[in-house]
Design an enzyme around this catalytic site. Structure first.
Site, mmCIF file in Angstrom:
data_model
loop_
_atom_site.group_PDB
_atom_site.id
_atom_site.type_symbol
_atom_site.label_atom_id
_atom_site.label_comp_id
_atom_site.label_asym_id
_atom_site.label_seq_id
_atom_site.Cartn_x
_atom_site.Cartn_y
_atom_site.Cartn_z
ATOM 1 N N SER A 1 0.831 -1.196 0.000
ATOM 2 C CA SER A 1 0.000 0.000 0.000
ATOM 3 C C SER A 1 0.873 1.258 0.000
ATOM 4 C CB SER A 1 -0.953 -0.035 1.200
ATOM 5 O OG SER A 1 -1.890 1.005 1.157
ATOM 6 N N ASP B 1 2.638 24.339 -2.235
ATOM 7 C CA ASP B 1 3.995 24.304 -2.782
ATOM 8 C C ASP B 1 4.716 23.007 -2.406
ATOM 9 O OD1 ASP B 1 4.216 24.884 -0.092
ATOM 10 O OD2 ASP B 1 5.725 26.458 -0.328
ATOM 11 N N HIS C 1 -7.403 -5.154 -1.051
ATOM 12 C CA HIS C 1 -6.188 -4.379 -0.810
ATOM 13 C C HIS C 1 -5.251 -5.034 0.201
ATOM 14 C CE1 HIS C 1 -3.792 -0.721 -0.872
ATOM 15 N NE2 HIS C 1 -3.832 -0.675 0.449
#
Length: 442
Positions: free
Chosen positions: A151, A367, A420
């Site tokens: 993951s 940013d 998953h």
């Protein structure tokens, strides 16, 4: 990267289940890129099989973000398979486990202003974790390391190949090939779509589940039910238990959880203590607050701009996931939510309140540095294989395959056998398959 680490063996080396477990702690700068003087400990445990002192090292990169490495109690599953040919370094990623854990009682959190705390949290990103891995590689005297990423651990592995393409030998990924040039909004659009598909399967397989989910949410909208930590259980917080649908046994586990939520006491319909205890464990972030705090920021820098509480914004686009969806309106779908993190969680979960203002700052940050470098991924010396799960509700298959195409030598194994958390169901089989696929390429 700061190469002047101090080494502490904070606990004794021990031998368990036939293997040597050696703890190693390095002192590292908190914000590697910013040259800060503030330091943290970063901990890892080196597991060496009998007679394997000269074996190469594979670093286990844990899923999350915000979770420490597993504490092995036996050599089985994926660990046993890796130990057949590697020493395994189990890394507690910075901020977790024995690596200067960040939680509401941490010295790094207590007394820090929102901006100070946000700055520290920026030092827990994948690029800093990769620099920690490089420090361990250097400390162990290795030219290269291999990587096993589950993951989010696969996201870190991809960052490692992007920043230090010559340091990585072999790569094994399970549900962990990240989207690298995709806006976070599009990532969440894909995860909501996958979760909707899984949710419909849940309602088909458990015919009474939809009525029960609607009943519980309607009750919570009009009742004051308290979890073991005395926080109120709202319907929107209850709906986050849908994260279980992304796991192999999620449908059945949710069915048993929802089987008997109510009793009548004093003539009033109330939730049972057992149900509230189970739900409390499922919805609380007390064990791993960083998972919620930095979750969206792991996508920061994929493309320019802020993440801006993407999961909260995108849910409004997908019928059935809206926060204000009415459980009584049978003409509209009504779903539980998944691993998505919402700003109101920082009000309702006591374990997250200390991070609320800092989380808002992270959501507004525009940013972020890029974590992935396509040129380096294409040029990396590493050979790799990745288990890509068709129905993965956390890491969508289409994005994973697009990233695999960028890499010089990454072989996807596409399967619908697992969700998953496949390595929890058949870790030995999955990792064995990936090792076989990599061996074929070498």
């Amino acid at each position: 990267m700061n190469t002047d680490e101090h080494v502490f063996d904070g606990a004794a080396t021990i031998t368990r289940f036939g293997h040597t477990l050696r703890p190693i702690t390095l002192t590292r700068p908190l914000n590697c890129a910013e040259g800060t003087q503030e330091e943290i400990d970063v901990f890892a445990r080196l597991v060496t099989p009998r007679g394997g002192d000269d074996l190469p090292v594979v670093i286990k990169l844990q899923g999350g973000p915000g979770f420490p490495a597993p504490r092995p109690v036996e050599a089985s599953g994926w660990l046993a398979t890796l130990l057949e040919r590697y020493r395994v370094l189990l890394l507690d990623q910075r901020g977790t486990g024995n690596s200067t854990r960040f939680d509401p009682s941490s010295p790094h959190v207590v007394g820090a202003s929102a901006s100070q705390l946000a700055g520290k949290l920026c030092g827990l990103r994948a690029d800093a974790i990769v620099d920690d891995c490089e420090a361990f590689r250097d400390y162990l005297g290795l030219d290269t390391v291999s990587l096993f990423g589950q993951s989010y651990g696969g996201f870190i592995a991809t960052t490692y190949m992007s920043l230090y393409p010559q340091s990585v030998d072999k790569v094994y990924l399970t549900g962990g090939l990240p989207a690298i040039n995709v806006h976070v909004d599009d990532v969440y659009r894909a995860t909501y779509a996958k979760l909707r598909q899984r949710h419909r399967e849940f309602y088909r397989r458990i015919p009474w589940a939809e009525d029960r989910v609607r009943e519980i949410c309607h009750h919570l909208d009009h009742s004051d039910e308290r979890l073991p930590d005395n926080s109120r259980l709202s319907s929107r917080r209850f709906r986050t238990i849908g994260v279980a649908l992304g796991r192999c046994s999620g449908i059945d586990n949710l069915a048993w959880l929802l089987e008997q939520p109510f009793h009548t006491t004093g003539g009033e319909k109330r939730m049972t203590t057992a149900f509230l205890d189970s739900v409390g464990a499922a919805v609380s972030f007390a064990a791993a607050p960083l998972y919620a705090v930095v979750h969206e920021s792991i996508y920061g820098g994929n493309v320019p701009g802020a993440t801006a509480w993407s999961a909260e914004r995108i849910r409004r686009e997908v019928p059935g996931f809206e926060e204000d969806a009415d459980p009584r309106n049978r003409s509209e779908p009504f779903y539980l939510t998944g691993e998505h993190i919402y700003p109101w969680l920082f009000e309702e979960d006591p374990s997250l309140r200390a991070f609320a203002a800092a989380a808002d700052i992270l959501a507004a940050k525009d940013d972020w540095s890029r974590l992935y470098n396509e040129d380096n991924l294409a040029a990396s010396r590493a050979t790799g294989a990745a288990a890509v799960y068709v129905d993965d509700v956390f890491v969508p298959m289409d994005h994973s395959l697009a990233t695999a195409d960028v890499m010089r030598d990454m072989r996807p194994w596409i399967t619908n056998r697992f969700q998953h958390d496949g390595i929890g169901k058949d870790g030995a089989g999955i990792v064995g398959k990936l090792i076989h696929d990599v061996d074929e390429m070498v």
